[in-house]
Design an enzyme around this catalytic site. Sequence first.
Site, PDB file in Angstrom:
ATOM      1  N   ASP A 219      19.455  32.900  84.558  1.00 31.75           N
ATOM      2  CA  ASP A 219      19.329  31.947  85.665  1.00 31.75           C
ATOM      3  C   ASP A 219      18.686  32.548  86.905  1.00 31.75           C
ATOM      4  OD1 ASP A 219      20.509  29.897  84.226  1.00 31.75           O
ATOM      5  OD2 ASP A 219      22.528  30.431  84.874  1.00 31.75           O
ATOM      6  N   ARG A 614       5.582  58.139  59.598  1.00 32.93           N
ATOM      7  CA  ARG A 614       4.242  57.614  59.885  1.00 32.93           C
ATOM      8  C   ARG A 614       4.049  57.516  61.386  1.00 32.93           C
ATOM      9  NH1 ARG A 614       1.971  52.994  56.162  1.00 32.93           N
ATOM     10  NH2 ARG A 614       1.777  54.856  54.863  1.00 32.93           N
ATOM     11  N   MET A 710      -8.366  40.739  70.975  1.00 30.69           N
ATOM     12  CA  MET A 710      -7.149  39.935  70.897  1.00 30.69           C
ATOM     13  C   MET A 710      -6.337  40.071  72.173  1.00 30.69           C
ATOM     14  SD  MET A 710      -4.771  42.210  68.329  1.00 30.69           S
ATOM     15  CE  MET A 710      -3.379  41.109  68.537  1.00 30.69           C
TER      16      MET A 710
END
Length: 827
Positions: A219, A614, A710
């Site tokens: 809020d 990775r 993009m």
Amino acid sequence: MWYGGEKHPRSTAAFGETRAVRSANQLQHKCTPWPLVYQPAKGKTVHKTYSPVASAATISQWVFLSHLMPIRHRSCYLCVSGMNAAVRATVRVGLYTGAKVYFVHEGYQGLVDGGENIRPATWESVSMMLQLGGTVIGSARCQDFRVREGRMKAACNLVKLGITNLCVIGGDGSLTGANQFRTEWSGLLADLVRAGKITQEEAKKSSHLNIVGMVGSIDNDFCGTDMTIGTDSALHRIIEVVDAITTTAQSHQRTFILEVMGRHCGYLALVTALACGADWVFIPEMPPDDGWEEHLCRRLADQRARGSRLNVIIVAEGAMSRAGKPISSEDIKKLVTDRLGFDTRTTILGHVQRGGTPSAFDRILGSRMGVEAVMALLEATPDTPACVVSLSGNQAVRLPLMECVQVVRQNVFNSMLRAIFMICRSFENNWNTYKLLAHINPPDVKSNINMAILNIGAPCAGMNAAVRAAVRMGLIQGHTMLAVHDGFDGLAHGQVEPINWTAVSGWTGKGGSMLGTKRTLPAEILEEISQNIAKFNIHALVIIGGFEAYVGGLQLVQAREKYEEMCIPMVVIPATVSNNVPGSDFSIGADTALNTITSTCDRIKQSAAGTKRRVFIVETMGGYCGYLATMAGLAAGADAAYIYEDKFNIKDLEVNVQHLLQKMKTTVKRGLILRNENCNANYTTDFIFNLYSEEGKGVFDCRKNVLGHMQQGGTPTPFDRNFGTKMGTKSVLWLTDKLKECYRHGRIFANTQDSACVLGMKKRSLTFQPLAELNGETDFEHRIPKTQWWLKIRPIMKILAKYNIKLDTSEHADMEHVIKKRTPLTK
């Protein structure tokens, strides 16, 4: 992030200036340690040094991390997107300084129950949290903590673990409960000693409890902060729904009424109305005037008569009339259906607003607040009042906790809810801007002023919002608005036409540039431009774009000596994903690009989590400006971000490779490296990819991603929509005033420096700075400002990535206070 006209969200704010300061030769990738310096609000900077290799014994077990649940019923079950970023930052910075950090699961209930609910936190335990919504350590309603017996149990659990510092994330109820706990602490310990639950020695070791709070609330209803954690993410969820509904509403010519959260604060409703161009908004702070029913129906009918195929009405759940009667979405639907006969639908969004992936802004905000919270605990003394860390403009600040809570409660229960405008200092400007654009019709009498708008440089999300606001504000002022297609090239070739109110309907949510844009600069076509300025009788220019717009504006100013037609007021509105325009901390479009990069990195990290071992090398846009790489690195949890402003060499690359080799030995077997496209001519993306692949052979493998254009596409984020709206509105109002100053002898003649300015966000306000004055602050070769504020928060990313550095902080001389006299808002 900043959503207000004069303050920073979304608002980004997210993104604002931290109190961390470092010198240029101590930047991110240097292998030598560098300090983090915190400047006090008042007085001199006082340094402390905390070494990351300090043993836990040198610092008490001081950080107790939890989403503590509110005492008051209305705020129970609190969880918002962005909380996990705050958790992650607090844990990692706490561990980094040598403290022992604990999670408390299930909020106050976990604190009372103890046992497995209070567990030590590790570096790896907060990995992969940034992209998760809600809170991973849980929240729960707790009746036990409302009574003294329950708080005694909680105190006993803390004393047994040697915990004397609490970091609380929640709303005003959570923070009030924590402060009460702190106030009673001495008495609770005395009762525990008398009951034989703890020893006198244990009570002595835990004689004082420190409290620091972070505000999590969609809020945005907490006093003293420009933006609370979770608000921006909630706006993302709302705008996604609004965009989806808008398409079907246009197809069927319907009226849609959307009810959003906001029982006592209409911030979400108001910003949503600005972001989607709603026809009407109902918020609790500003009850509509008596007779609003006729006004609303007349407004909707007028919009349909102008050719609009839909109407959108936004309602906050706490909306009410001036008589105090609730106004519900069903009440409005019945009114519109009965009086106008329009096909009307209602949508109540509910708890979808609380969930979902956190926005980039909320991640950065949560991370910055977490760092500041640890600093506050490190510097706390028994005499230090409980504080809440907050965002004020572009700075992280500390405020007295109970002072903020008292203001909030006074406002919520005040019969005149307008007092709540103190809570968010940008609220008033939002409201005034919305009224101008939505509730004022263009006058019948024209001003005889022709104002032209053009887009320059690469397109970006939010450009169209700025154009729409400028066009409509100009029409409201009585001006004739002219659209220039294809930038300066179109101005030189006469591609100029009038543009009206309905022509820009729906532009707020559209990406790219509806006017068309080119990178052509005016230097070679000044003759043609001057002729068409005279031909179309253009009296002022609004130039929206990136660095080309800035340089083009300078060239027009310099041409005033030769071409009198150039002696007209003009304003440049920064709009570029690179965020590299001098004179502004933020550019339209940068937030959308940042969220695109962040979401892409989330998917990449998810892929790496599945394959293990990775490392991904991701190239971002930005030219020579490293803003996107730096902020995306902080939002996505990158291990390093290479940028032009932060010089690095092969030794620095070696340090980063070794860091990842060590990381693969832990449970977090993945890595993310960001590289700005022009960070180094020799250390290209391919070079870094090959280097990491070779050095990590046998330990990890590498993949590379070039994100490309993009980053320039997509629909604008709520921040870019509102930022563009504010900028477009303010630019036209400024030009209108400037035209009055420059009207001499029956014509417009503007040749002073202050008649051609950049409109930019500087720390806490929108300011106009003459183009000529910014000339000396610009690195034209590399198309960046010489001073960039965001460089000061790069250390946070390094710390959270677990680099072996020293951490210097300073003691704050004093906390800022929030109780001030403000002029009440008028209807």
